[in-house]
Structure formats: C-alpha cells, structure tokens
Design an enzyme around this catalytic site. Structure first.
Site, PDB file in Angstrom:
ATOM      1  N   ASP A 172       0.194   3.930   3.115  1.00 40.92           N
ATOM      2  CA  ASP A 172       0.963   2.819   2.726  1.00 40.92           C
ATOM      3  C   ASP A 172       2.097   2.533   3.518  1.00 40.92           C
ATOM      4  O   ASP A 172       2.257   3.163   4.391  1.00 40.92           O
ATOM      5  CB  ASP A 172       1.227   2.683   1.455  1.00 40.92           C
ATOM      6  CG  ASP A 172       1.228   1.296   0.715  1.00 40.92           C
ATOM      7  OD1 ASP A 172       1.910   0.320   1.092  1.00 40.92           O
ATOM      8  OD2 ASP A 172      -0.010   0.912  -0.021  1.00 40.92           O
ATOM      9  N   HIS A 231       6.244  -1.121  -1.210  1.00 45.00           N
ATOM     10  CA  HIS A 231       4.900  -1.022  -1.724  1.00 45.00           C
ATOM     11  C   HIS A 231       4.383   0.404  -2.043  1.00 45.00           C
ATOM     12  O   HIS A 231       3.693   0.416  -2.886  1.00 45.00           O
ATOM     13  CB  HIS A 231       3.948  -1.668  -0.759  1.00 45.00           C
ATOM     14  CG  HIS A 231       2.605  -2.447  -1.353  1.00 45.00           C
ATOM     15  ND1 HIS A 231       1.458  -1.478  -0.882  1.00 45.00           N
ATOM     16  CD2 HIS A 231       2.240  -3.086  -2.065  1.00 45.00           C
ATOM     17  CE1 HIS A 231       0.474  -2.100  -1.364  1.00 45.00           C
ATOM     18  NE2 HIS A 231       0.965  -3.277  -1.953  1.00 45.00           N
ATOM     19  N   SER A 280      -3.580  -4.220  -5.307  1.00 45.80           N
ATOM     20  CA  SER A 280      -2.736  -3.290  -4.705  1.00 45.80           C
ATOM     21  C   SER A 280      -2.542  -2.280  -5.887  1.00 45.80           C
ATOM     22  O   SER A 280      -2.564  -1.220  -5.539  1.00 45.80           O
ATOM     23  CB  SER A 280      -1.318  -3.630  -4.206  1.00 45.80           C
ATOM     24  OG  SER A 280      -1.439  -4.017  -2.932  1.00 45.80           O
TER      25      SER A 280
END
Length: 535
Positions: free
Chosen positions: A222, A260, A456
């Site tokens: 990520d 994220h 996600s």
C-alpha cells in the site's frame, strides 16, 4: 494511434490515442510534488490553465487536464522552463482512461534462450538492462535511450514479433485508486452501537478461541505504513519492511497525505493492545510501500519482495480508477483495464513460489464504483481473491463492485443509511492521518480512525481471516484456502435468485466470510489429511 499487447503476440491489444485535453509534465526534481515546482512566471501562467488530475511524485510526473485544443501550446511554453524535463500531450486508451508511458520496456524471452543471447538482442535494440525480473525466466526491465519518446511502442512491437520473445510491452502507468471510503469494532463480533445491536459481523472473535494468526506473515502492499504505531510494536511484529517506490529501501513509512496503508494494516493484523485489534492480531506484518503508478515495474517488484521474504498472505487494496458509484452514466464504469504482463508474472511467481510452493494467498479489493469487477484485470485475476464489501445490516455496501470474479465479502462501511460510520482501525499517529485529533472521528490523540471503509477495508479483513486459516492449517495450498472460504461463508441477503446453483452471488461471491467456521473447516481438513497419511 499507438498500441501494445499484453499476453503475447495474440494477447489483448491496448490502443492509445493523442488527446489534446491532456498534458503530461515531468519536472527535473524527483520526489517532489509535481504541481509545486519553482517555475518561471510564463510557465506558472501556462500551468495555471491546467487542472491537476493525478501524479507520481517519486518520478516528478504530473498529469493535467487542459482546455480542449490548448495542450500543444501549453506544452511548448512549459518545455522552455529549465525546471521542466518534458511536457507533452497525454494519451488515453480506447476506454478513455489517461495512461502514461515511460521509456522503459518489459521483455520476456523464451525460457530456453541463453542469457547472453537475451542480452545481445536487447543491446541490438538499443536497450540497457536496468534489472532482471526474478518472477520469470529470462525476464528483463530495460531502458531505451533518453529521448526515445513514443518510439518505445514501435520498439516493443518489433521485439514482440520475434520468435524468441514471449512477452514485451512498454512500462505503462495509471492513476492508482486506493479503495477506501471515507472503538466500535462491530465487524469482528457482536456490538451495541448507540443502543442498537449490530450483528452483521464476520464472526472473528469466536475464531480467536482457536487461533489469533500466530506464525503467519501478512504483507500489506500500500502507500506506506506508520510502523511506529503502538498496535504494531509487539516483539517481532514487523518483518522485512520495504519501499518498492522511490526512495527504495527498508523504510516503508508513508509520505505526506498517504494515510491508506496504515488503516489497511490495522484491519488485517493490529495487535489490539490499545484501541484496535486486527482480524489476526497474532500475525506478523510485512509493510511494503508502493506509491508508483498502476502497472509500473515497482508494482511487480513489490510482489517479488513479499514472496522472497516469507509472506504467506498478500493484501492489495488498490487498483484502476472507479467510476462514481452514485452515477450510473459515468463512462468510467465501462473502462477495461488489463493486467499487464510484468505484474501478471509477479502474481504467478507468488502462486508458484510462495510458501515453499504452496502459494501465497492474495486478497484484492474489488472496487468502489458499483460497477463490474470483471473489467478490472487485477481483482478479476483467477489467482487472487476478489473481496466485495457488505454493510452493518448484512447487505451489499452501496458502492461495492459486483461480477463473476467476486469470491467473498467482508463487513465495511456503507454510507447513509448506516448504523456505523465505518470500520475502527489504526491511523497515522497524531495529526498526520484521517483523524487529526478529534474523538468524534476516532480518538482524541488522532491515533485511530472510526470511519475507514470501502473494499479497501474489506480486503485486509479477508487477509486477516486467511491468516487465521493458515495458522489452523499451514499445509493448505492457496487454492485450497479459497475453497475453505467458499465452504464456510454465510449466505447473506439470501433472496430468490441472489445465489446461483453453484452458490455464487455476483454481489457477495459465496457470501460473507465467517472466520470461526473457516478455522473449523481448515482444522478439519488438517485432521483428515493426517488420518489419511497414517492409514
């Protein structure tokens, strides 16, 4: 018209056209944001006519929308600036998506060709080997001379037409979509929120009576992870940290605005020592930072690192751009994005070489466009687990993608109406993350967020369940793990016609994962295999 082929000479052909509403700018300064270079006054005036779309700061590249027909004129002005290495019209593929090419090429020769002959062919083509690609035999990442420009497409086509070349395409990169939607961990077990019972969970807490994922390594690829977070601080928790994007090296921490990955890692395997537990709190975390464009060679390198350094599970909550889920007329819904050969081979490498030949288990976020996942070459790859999102009422999350490739679903956010704001998980510490220090958004210190979501969040949730499965039965192959998820999932929203005769739904796959049931199935399969071996 430019084009390249993925999957060999008879594979999928991607076509690209000049577009006079796009400008691609590459600045001299690498690692800086592409839109804040110290430009001259004429260049700044020209750039003010552009609208930033996305960029790759590690390469100093920005992609901009321009007034239609104005792109060539703006490019001329910007190319006069010493801070600009290149400015030119952008390309869109046949589905309308912006695509950026580099002067690099991925090439795979026939397996039986000697290395010396491979090197000679590349040299004859004017290419310099940048590195061998260890995910396949005779695979190379090579660079064309500076200034080759769009001739790199013709160069790649000529190589692919050779009998001794299996695969060849330019390095093409796209905008990466991080599939998030903006202490109640209701997704793990029964919870009461604002006086209401929430029972649409994945039955994780019950699974912890058997295992918490000890001995399993979950790799989260990520945009970087805050490995200083107290939820990742237990002894031996973080293993083989890596940044596949510039600056490459052992530091996976996120850059400015990259929040994220920390949230994804927390959903998968946060320790649970303070305010958030991951699905597999006993598992170890391999944080791999990737902020390069979709389809880059860095992307493939991230998978190879994970495999070579002992990952058992790989979680990917990113992919092509989604259409606006609330607008069914958005043309992005119809875009097809193929899985490029360099990344496809890296996924195959993970399947064939990972876990001593049993294969890494790869989970992938299906996407948040309320569109067909089958157009997404990443999540629709047969060798990954495409994860959809379901909500706190046991139904499809409003944004979640659908299609034949959906394998299972996991609880996540929904938007309105909803009993919960989303998933409570780790955030970058202090004022750096989603929660800048507001206890209505998580905790007052800003170390946790209460509203993470999208596919996600669902994807690392399933990665955590896979870690529990492998802890219960480490002998399972990657495809057997998929079968365990299929056999143990709960059919939710089970109305007539929702599930076909094989038990598959295009919205939920085989259903919402049930961690406790999955662990039981995995344990029973292990007992059966031992019995068979002894008799």
């Amino acid at each position: 018209m430019l084009s390249c082929r993925f999957g060999g000479s008879s594979g999928f052909r991607l076509e690209l056209e000049d577009n006079e509403d796009l400008v691609v700018v590459r600045s001299v300064r690498r690692g800086a944001r592409h839109d804040i270079s110290p430009l001259s006054s004429p260049s700044r005036s020209a750039q003010d006519r552009l609208t930033p779309l996305f960029g790759f700061p590690e390469a100093g590249v920005g992609v901009y929308a321009s007034p239609v027909g104005d792109a060539p004129n703006i490019a001329v002005v910007l190319n006069e600036d010493p801070e600009i290495e290149f400015a030119g019209r952008g390309l869109r593929d046949q589905f309308g998506a912006p695509v950026v090419y580099t002067e690099n090429v991925f090439v795979k020769f026939r397996d039986d060709l000697p290395e010396s002959q491979c090197a000679a062919v590349l040299a004859e083509a004017g290419l310099t080997i940048k590195r061998t690609v260890g995910t396949a035999t005779n695979a190379y990442f090579a660079g064309a001379p500076a200034g080759t420009g769009r001739e790199v497409f013709a160069l790649a086509e000529r190589l692919l037409d050779r009998d001794d070349v299996d695969l060849c395409h330019p390095e093409l990169v796209r905008e990466v979509s991080r599939r998030a939607m903006a202490p109640q961990q209701w997704h793990l077990g029964p919870a009461v929120i604002d006086g209401q019972d929430v029972v649409a969970h994945a039955n994780v807490v019950a699974a912890w009576a058997e295992t918490r994922g000890e001995g399993v390594v979950v790799c989260v690829i990520d945009d970087g992870m805050d490995v200083t977070h107290p939820e990742f601080a237990s002894a031996g928790k973080v293993v083989a940290p890596f940044s596949a994007s510039r600056p490459r090296g052992a530091d996976p921490r996120p850059g400015d605005g990259d929040n994220h990955g920390t949230a994804c890692a927390g959903v998968a395997c946060a320790d649970g020592v303070d305010h958030a537990s991951g699905v597999a709190p006993g598992a170890r975390l391999m944080p791999v930072r990737l902020v390069s464009g979709l389809g880059s060679q860095d992307e493939a390198d991230a998978f190879k690192w994970a495999v070579d350094h002992g990952a058992d599970v790989i979680s990917c909550s990113w992919g092509p751009s989604d259409g606006n889920w609330w607008d069914p007329t958005d043309p992005v819904h119809n875009q097809v994005v193929p899985l490029q050969d360099n990344t496809r081979l890296a996924i195959e490498y993970a399947i064939e070489r990972g876990r001593g030949g049993k294969g890494c288990v790869i989970t992938w976020a299906a996407g948040n466009g309320a569109e067909s996942v089958d157009n997404d070459g990443y999540a629709a790859c047969d060798q990954v687990i495409a994860v959809a999102a379901c909500n706190d009422q046991g139904r499809q999350s409003r944004y979640s993608d659908h299609g034949k490739a959906i394998w299972c679903s996991f609880p996540s956010s929904n938007g309105s109406p909803s009993r919960t704001p989303g998933i409570w998980t780790t955030d970058r510490r202090g004022r750096e993350g989603y929660n800048i220090g507001d206890d209505s958004a998580g905790d007052a210190a800003g170390d946790y967020t209460n509203s993470f979501g999208g596919t996600s969040s669902a994807c690392p949730g399933v990665a955590g369940v896979v870690a529990l499965i492998l802890a219960a039965n480490p002998e399972l192959r990657w495809d057997e793990v998929k079968d365990v998820l299929r056999e143990s999932a709960d059919r939710i929203d089970d109305n007539p016609g929702e599930y076909d005769e094989d038990g598959h739904s295009t919205r939920y796959g085989y259903g919402r994962v049930n961690a406790a049931a999955a662990v039981r199935v995995a344990r029973d399969k292990r007992a059966l295999s031992v019995f068979v071996a002894q008799n």
